[in-house]
Design a protein around this motif. Sequence first.
Motif, PDB file in Angstrom:
ATOM      1  N   VAL B 296      -6.999   3.230   1.590  1.00  0.00           N
ATOM      2  CA  VAL B 296      -6.577   1.899   2.048  1.00  0.00           C
ATOM      3  C   VAL B 296      -6.374   1.954   3.564  1.00  0.00           C
ATOM      4  O   VAL B 296      -6.298   3.047   4.140  1.00  0.00           O
ATOM      5  CB  VAL B 296      -5.254   1.479   1.353  1.00  0.00           C
ATOM      6  N   GLU B 299      -1.933   1.202   7.527  1.00  0.00           N
ATOM      7  CA  GLU B 299      -0.587   0.636   7.419  1.00  0.00           C
ATOM      8  C   GLU B 299      -0.188   0.381   5.973  1.00  0.00           C
ATOM      9  O   GLU B 299       0.986   0.313   5.641  1.00  0.00           O
ATOM     10  CB  GLU B 299      -0.471  -0.650   8.264  1.00  0.00           C
ATOM     11  N   GLN B 300      -1.198   0.295   5.042  1.00  0.00           N
ATOM     12  CA  GLN B 300      -0.853   0.063   3.636  1.00  0.00           C
ATOM     13  C   GLN B 300      -0.693   1.366   2.846  1.00  0.00           C
ATOM     14  O   GLN B 300      -0.349   1.339   1.673  1.00  0.00           O
ATOM     15  CB  GLN B 300      -1.947  -0.778   2.959  1.00  0.00           C
ATOM     16  N   GLN B 302       0.451   4.857   1.150  1.00  0.00           N
ATOM     17  CA  GLN B 302       1.671   5.559   0.760  1.00  0.00           C
ATOM     18  C   GLN B 302       1.783   6.860   1.541  1.00  0.00           C
ATOM     19  O   GLN B 302       2.864   7.337   1.835  1.00  0.00           O
ATOM     20  CB  GLN B 302       1.659   5.849  -0.746  1.00  0.00           C
ATOM     21  N   LYS B 345      -3.488   5.350  -1.534  1.00  0.00           N
ATOM     22  CA  LYS B 345      -2.585   4.720  -2.474  1.00  0.00           C
ATOM     23  C   LYS B 345      -2.899   5.304  -3.854  1.00  0.00           C
ATOM     24  O   LYS B 345      -4.058   5.506  -4.203  1.00  0.00           O
ATOM     25  CB  LYS B 345      -2.858   3.213  -2.485  1.00  0.00           C
TER      26      LYS B 345
END
Lengths: 283, 388
Positions: B296, B299-300, B302, B345
């Motif tokens: 991803v 900034e998104q 994990q 993610k």
Amino acid sequence: MKRKLSLFAIPYVIWMAIFVVAPVILVVLYAFSSKHGFTLDNFARMGTYAVVFGRSFKLALIATVVCLAIGYPVSCMMSREGPRFQRIAMVLIMLPMWMNFLLRTYSWMAILENNGLLNQLFQKIGLIDLWNQLFGTNLTFFPMMNTQGAVVLGMVYNYLPFMILPIYSVIIKLDPSLLEAARDLGADSVNVFRRVILPLSLPGVLSGVTMVFVPSVSTFAISTMLGGGTRILLGDLIEQQFTGGAYNPYLGAAIALVMMVIVVLCMWVMNHFGEGEEQAVML
Amino acid sequence: MSKELIRLRDLCMAYDDELVLDHLNLYINDKEFLTLLGPSGCGKTTTLRIIGGFSTPASGDVLFDGVRINDVPPYQRQINTVFQKYALFPHLNVFENIAFGLRMQRRSDPKDPKRKGKLSEEEIRERVMEMLEVISLKGFENRKPDALSGGQQQRVAIARALVNRPKVLLLDEPLGALDLKLRKDMQIELKRIQQQVGITFIYVTHDQEEALTMSDTIVVMDKGTIQQIGTPEDIYNEPKNAFVADFIGESNIIDGIMVRDNLVQMYGRQFPCLDGGFGENEPVDVVIRPEDIDIVPLEQGQLTGTVTGVTFKGMQYDIIVDFRGFKWLIQTTDHSPVGAKIGIKIDPDGIHVMKKSVYSGMYGDYSSFSDAYDELDDAEAGEDEDET
């Protein structure tokens, strides 16, 4: 098969030409000639020696069968032992071959003589007395020298390694998983032997038989030394033509040629008997 | 499917003081395709040889249909074997190879107690021909084994074993000598044959893909002990320890802490997951399969890491990503260049938590990945890696 002969094969070809092909051609030429040129006389006289031919082939056959009867079980047993045992056994089998052939045969004379080692032993342990009592004879020794049995013994002793080695080397190479597969499929040990080990060791048997039978047929000296020299074999007969008083190399060559043809025929029949699958090594 | 046929009880076996089987317990159901899977030296072949009757265990029992068969010789067991290198009889043609077992049947045959006397020549012919049909080699009956291809020899070996109508067929790495394409075909073929004849197959292999493709049950072994027993799905999705996770498929195995049920902590961050039943704050191994990771925007993510290697594999890219010194393998269809910073993610169902074991810390890092990568596809090389 390569169509062109490799460069490295040339020494071999030359070797074969000089030491195999040329002698055979010479033998053939001599066999069909006399001092005065081409003749078939040599072969016409062959009938005289039929007895010698018969005796030679008979004794060679017996020696081969005895070698097979001893050699096959020995090979089987050896292949089942550990690698250390196998190495030692191999050396023991080869050891006599490193000694001179005449020396070995002379030793047998010392062993088999009327007052030789064996007879002395038999006297000591009372075997001869026992024999006399049982059969009502009056022997002081067993006459073992100068018999055809002694000749066969000499042949077996001298050529046994040539039977053991090829059979052993075939059996040792058998894939153990073949034997396991046979057992897995319901074969007991008799059937494992009969249906797997025996057929797969036939090539070794064939070359062993060849390697014993051929030299046995043409063997000389053994019959003179152990057989008393009265009932000569082919080898002695041929030798006489070249060295004896009856010097006649033309006849000697003819006898050798006839013997060779018979031996080749025997081998040819035998190889086809083995379904012609793996050809025995012809020497 | 559920009837128990073979039970191995507390089997121990040692060669030269080295323990090959360490108190092995296993039961095998009737009509099941069971695979013993593990690296070489794990004891799988020894287990098979004990079932076949070619080895005697140092201690423990082998039960067949509830009867102890430790001392029953191979030829009296209702079990036949397909050997690693086929072991076809080179002096017999295909027909006679297959007929071998039938010709060996004698009076009071333990494999078929109802039958009296030998099989007639017609019966043998009929059954061999039937087998040739099953292995699709009709018309080959007069060929010698050395005139057959590897795959054909393989099928003859199977027919030779099956013609005796055993209750169990043992297969010792039977596809090892075949090339990749043929191996895949034979996997499907073997499964088909097993379903057609409806008997138990016990299959030994070190090839995890083979095991996953064919088995009803996989038994993962290492160092003479069973690591896990389960269906292929169980083994792949719920490996019990780092060894199993690494041996079956590709795995990233990360140190973690189980904060509480359904929440695991890695790299100081907490990830929701679906596992539970661990102690509070218990240290655990976390398995994340390379295909369960989504790339991803940074900034998104994990977690964020740096791409250090990319390999194009046809269906996907295998990329190696460095997360604070620990390298992960990620399989993705999107290309990310070397040096790129990416975010990842992981869905809760993509995380599998395992208890710590002796294997913790030994597997699951892909630092040496790029060097040895191509060899990983090769079963032999993969096996060597597992042994070190």
